[in-house]
Design a protein around this motif. Structure first.
Motif, PDB file in Angstrom:
ATOM      1  N   ALA A  36       0.773  -1.371   0.090  1.00 43.05           N
ATOM      2  CA  ALA A  36      -0.226   0.285  -0.289  1.00 43.05           C
ATOM      3  C   ALA A  36       1.379   1.095  -0.049  1.00 43.05           C
ATOM      4  O   ALA A  36       0.564   2.396  -0.519  1.00 43.05           O
ATOM      5  N   ALA A  37       1.753   1.295   0.674  1.00 41.84           N
ATOM      6  CA  ALA A  37       3.105   2.079   0.770  1.00 41.84           C
ATOM      7  C   ALA A  37       3.327   2.440  -0.276  1.00 41.84           C
ATOM      8  O   ALA A  37       3.080   3.233  -1.012  1.00 41.84           O
ATOM      9  N   GLY A  43       0.151   7.530   1.890  1.00 41.93           N
ATOM     10  CA  GLY A  43       0.205   8.787   2.108  1.00 41.93           C
ATOM     11  C   GLY A  43      -0.323   9.706   1.662  1.00 41.93           C
ATOM     12  O   GLY A  43       0.017  11.024   1.355  1.00 41.93           O
ATOM     13  N   VAL A  44      -2.052   9.577   1.362  1.00 37.22           N
ATOM     14  CA  VAL A  44      -2.471   9.796  -0.197  1.00 37.22           C
ATOM     15  C   VAL A  44      -2.921  11.470   0.116  1.00 37.22           C
ATOM     16  O   VAL A  44      -3.233  12.088  -0.189  1.00 37.22           O
ATOM     17  N   ASN A  45      -2.882  11.332   1.959  1.00 36.44           N
ATOM     18  CA  ASN A  45      -3.385  12.962   2.522  1.00 36.44           C
ATOM     19  C   ASN A  45      -1.987  13.558   3.287  1.00 36.44           C
ATOM     20  O   ASN A  45      -2.751  14.355   3.186  1.00 36.44           O
ATOM     21  N   GLY A 107       6.141   4.339   4.396  1.00 33.21           N
ATOM     22  CA  GLY A 107       5.589   3.203   4.667  1.00 33.21           C
ATOM     23  C   GLY A 107       6.721   2.931   6.087  1.00 33.21           C
ATOM     24  O   GLY A 107       6.816   1.905   6.679  1.00 33.21           O
ATOM     25  N   THR A 108       8.042   4.027   5.765  1.00 35.43           N
ATOM     26  CA  THR A 108       9.292   3.013   6.570  1.00 35.43           C
ATOM     27  C   THR A 108       9.472   3.271   7.916  1.00 35.43           C
ATOM     28  O   THR A 108       9.487   2.702   8.410  1.00 35.43           O
ATOM     29  N   ARG A 109       8.570   4.361   8.389  1.00 37.60           N
ATOM     30  CA  ARG A 109       8.057   4.393   9.630  1.00 37.60           C
ATOM     31  C   ARG A 109       6.824   4.397   9.968  1.00 37.60           C
ATOM     32  O   ARG A 109       5.914   5.090   9.189  1.00 37.60           O
TER      33      ARG A 109
END
Length: 376
Positions: A36-37, A43-45, A107-109
């Motif tokens: 998903a990331a 982070g779409v928002n 998504g890494t953090r």
């Protein structure tokens, strides 16, 4: 406010649905989070300048809803990009944005969110976690409970209180606490509800934080807090609607295929009508969720607060009814692992309880919307 979803939202739904179907009910959380990331959904928002998609809570809620409808919701989406990412994007320093937003987006953090305390659940004014200055640093002391995903989060956005030098009263403030901070410990809570994201009790024993751990303005903590709580309610609504849709889809398929006395059970109104009612309730809840997201994304925080609470209430009720009816439609099969509904019986109730109970939402609406006097 548009009453019909724009084409880009429809396209986003279709793309996320395809992702959800690839992973399904037996999904691996880490694998789905990573994919998903990579596709830009987490982070779409978040602002494009910091690696995000430049959208809003409307887009993020679509992602969570569709993953939930496919049977693979990601609870930490409510917390990491929606609450923490939003607060940092709106109120963080440039250094905080540079450090956290790109990593939250790819998504890494991840970041957890700590507000609830043993004696301060719905009443945030009773929070006893306090911070006081020690030279240039802050010392943070207190306890938090029912904090999701702390074991997989790189830091936790903690809601504490500091003393107002002018009035002496305590006011809310938000601090980024790294997971390895000295004096910051966690204990996993033994929950009967089994989920990928675990629940924890946190203890903060004079946790020393640098000045830059404070997010936003020390004197605007309440505004910043609710900037995170409104997205939390909207995303919880998305979580509930997705769960309800998944349960309903299982029941519909079963009612079409299951034949008794040469007739599919879905032909009987005793089966068909409750499922139709569940569908209607979920659609109505989605409309309120879309309204809340639209108001929030256009900067109307006051109206968004009312709508977000209503959306969370409506979605929680609709989810519980949909899951209950789905299990009832399948009968004994509704309690088997094969159909994946039994675990939702308990999970659906969470949407009524967290992050704020339905009774407190009714209090909010009766006081803030209807102007009725308080009983407390």
């Amino acid at each position: 406010m548009p009453t019909i979803e724009p084409e880009e939202h429809k396209s986003l739904r279709e793309a996320v649905t395809a992702l959800g179907k690839r992973h399904g009910r037996d999904f691996n959380r880490e694998e789905l989070w990573s994919e998903a990331a990579k596709l830009g959904y987490l982070g779409v928002n978040l602002p494009e300048a910091y690696g995000g998609g430049g959208g809003g809570i409307a887009e993020l809620s679509i992602v969570l809803e569709e993953l939930g409808a496919a049977g693979c919701p990601l609870l930490m989406m409510v917390v990491s990009p929606a609450i923490c990412g939003t607060v940092i994007a709106r109120f963080g320093t440039e250094a905080q944005k540079q450090e956290w937003l790109p990593a939250l987006a790819d998504g890494t953090r991840t970041m957890a969110f700590g507000i609830t305390e043993p004696d301060a659940g719905s009443n945030s004014h009773r929070i006893t976690t306090t911070a006081h200055r020690d030279g240039a640093d802050w010392l943070l002391t207190g306890r938090k409970v029912f904090i999701s995903g702390v074991d997989i989060a790189d830091a936790t956005l903690i809601v504490g209180r500091t003393e107002d030098s002018r009035t002496g009263r305590l006011k809310p403030c938000l601090f980024i606490v790294p997971r390895d901070a000295e004096g910051f410990t966690r204990r996993q809570i033994d929950m009967e509800l089994q989920a990928a994201e675990k629940q924890f009790e946190l203890t903060l024993d004079d946790v020393r934080l640098p000045a830059e751990a404070l997010v936003g303005d020390e004197d605007a903590g309440l505004l910043q807090l609710f900037a995170g709580l409104n997205p939390e309610r909207i995303m919880t609504a998305a979580f509930a609607i997705g769960m309800g849709r998944y349960a309903l889809s299982q029941a519909i398929t079963y009612a079409r295929d299951r034949t008794v006395w040469n007739t599919p059970i879905g032909a009987h109104q005793a089966i068909a009508h409750p499922l139709a009612q569940a569908h209607i309730d979920l659609e109505l809840a989605r409309l309120m969720m879309q309204k809340a997201a639209h108001l929030y994304d256009t900067g109307d925080d006051v109206a968004a607060g009312e709508a977000a609470n209503m959306a969370k209430y409506a979605a929680g009720e609709a989810c519980v009814k949909a899951v209950d009816q789905a299990v009832h439609t399948l009968g004994g099969n509704g309690l088997t692992r094969e159909f994946g509904l039994a675990s939702l019986i308990t999970a659906a109730r969470v949407a009524r309880i967290a992050p704020v109970s339905r009774e407190m939402i009714l209090n909010y609406v009766s006081h803030q919307t209807l102007g009725l006097p308080k009983s407390y």
